[in-house]
Scaffold this motif. Structure first.
Motif, PDB file in Angstrom:
ATOM      1  N   LYS A  29       0.833  -1.211   0.000  1.00  0.00           N
ATOM      2  CA  LYS A  29       0.000   0.000   0.000  1.00  0.00           C
ATOM      3  C   LYS A  29       0.864   1.256   0.000  1.00  0.00           C
ATOM      4  N   VAL A  47      -4.986   1.909  -2.913  1.00  0.00           N
ATOM      5  CA  VAL A  47      -4.706   0.519  -2.589  1.00  0.00           C
ATOM      6  C   VAL A  47      -5.564   0.130  -1.403  1.00  0.00           C
ATOM      7  N   VAL A  60      -4.385  -7.699  -1.229  1.00  0.00           N
ATOM      8  CA  VAL A  60      -4.330  -6.279  -1.583  1.00  0.00           C
ATOM      9  C   VAL A  60      -4.911  -6.092  -2.977  1.00  0.00           C
TER      10      VAL A  60
END
Length: 107
Positions: A29, A47, A60
């Protein structure tokens, strides 16, 4: 293909413990969101980190938008993007991607 394009990528990440997986999520992220404002034609980037904890979920998701296909193609080899990929190394163990044109809607 002309016009804006959306680029979505989901990853499964390496990690033996929940703590290692959590740290991996934060790293992905942080690195990808650090690209904001650094790449021409990248108009949106975010993200998301999975909170479902189901065993089949990805860890993710990258949600990004580009001005056009040429900008997305340039992103693939952009030095900043390549730096992020190198920093992540083999942290990513599974990858799924979808790119599609964004249709403008009249409201």
């Amino acid at each position: 293909m002309s016009g804006p394009i959306r680029h979505i990528v989901m990853w499964r990440l390496r990690g033996e413990t929940p703590e290692e997986r959590s740290a991996a999520r934060v790293k992905v992220k942080t690195l990808f969101e650090g690209l904001k404002g650094r790449i021409d034609g990248l108009t949106h980037i975010e993200v998301g980190m999975d909170v479902s904890a189901v065993d089949y979920a990805c860890d993710v998701v990258l949600f990004s938008e580009f001005t056009d296909q040429a900008a997305l193609s340039a992103y693939a080899n952009h030095p900043e993007h390549l730096r992020v990929r190198e920093a992540l190394g083999d942290l990513r163990i599974g990858r799924f991607q979808v790119d599609y044109p964004i249709k403008e809607t009249g409201a």
